[in-house]
Design a protein around this motif. Sequence first.
Motif, PDB file in Angstrom:
ATOM      1  N   GLU A   1      17.022  19.404  -2.747  1.00  0.00           N
ATOM      2  CA  GLU A   1      17.218  20.246  -3.574  1.00  0.00           C
ATOM      3  C   GLU A   1      18.341  20.085  -4.525  1.00  0.00           C
ATOM      4  O   GLU A   1      18.860  20.994  -5.215  1.00  0.00           O
TER       5      GLU A   1
ATOM      6  N   LYS B   1      19.867  18.883  -7.847  1.00  0.00           N
ATOM      7  CA  LYS B   1      19.536  18.788  -9.305  1.00  0.00           C
ATOM      8  C   LYS B   1      20.868  17.926 -10.131  1.00  0.00           C
ATOM      9  O   LYS B   1      21.916  18.645  -9.955  1.00  0.00           O
ATOM     10  N   LYS B   2      20.648  17.092 -11.170  1.00  0.00           N
ATOM     11  CA  LYS B   2      21.556  16.411 -11.700  1.00  0.00           C
ATOM     12  C   LYS B   2      21.817  17.318 -12.863  1.00  0.00           C
ATOM     13  O   LYS B   2      21.066  17.853 -13.726  1.00  0.00           O
TER      14      LYS B   2
ATOM     15  N   ALA C   1      25.221  15.662  -8.994  1.00  0.00           N
ATOM     16  CA  ALA C   1      23.970  16.280  -8.491  1.00  0.00           C
ATOM     17  C   ALA C   1      24.635  17.489  -7.621  1.00  0.00           C
ATOM     18  O   ALA C   1      25.233  17.165  -6.687  1.00  0.00           O
TER      19      ALA C   1
END
Length: 66
Positions: free
Chosen positions: A4, A6-7, A55
């Motif tokens: 889960e 995200k960058k 991230a």
Amino acid sequence: MADEFKKLKEVGNNFLKIKCKDCGNEQIIYSKVSSVVVCNICGSTIAKPTGSTLATSGELVEKIKL
């Protein structure tokens, strides 16, 4: 369990206020983390290094300008 994280893009070299998805705690971290960052309240992982910017599994609240 799905990844889960995200960058974050276009955050530059700034300090960021990230909100934990589990407990809602807001924590200030640097955008170029070199190790895993855990929440100070619940202990869940809120950011991890990727080689450039972080991230995160939390929500970006704001960029902090110094």
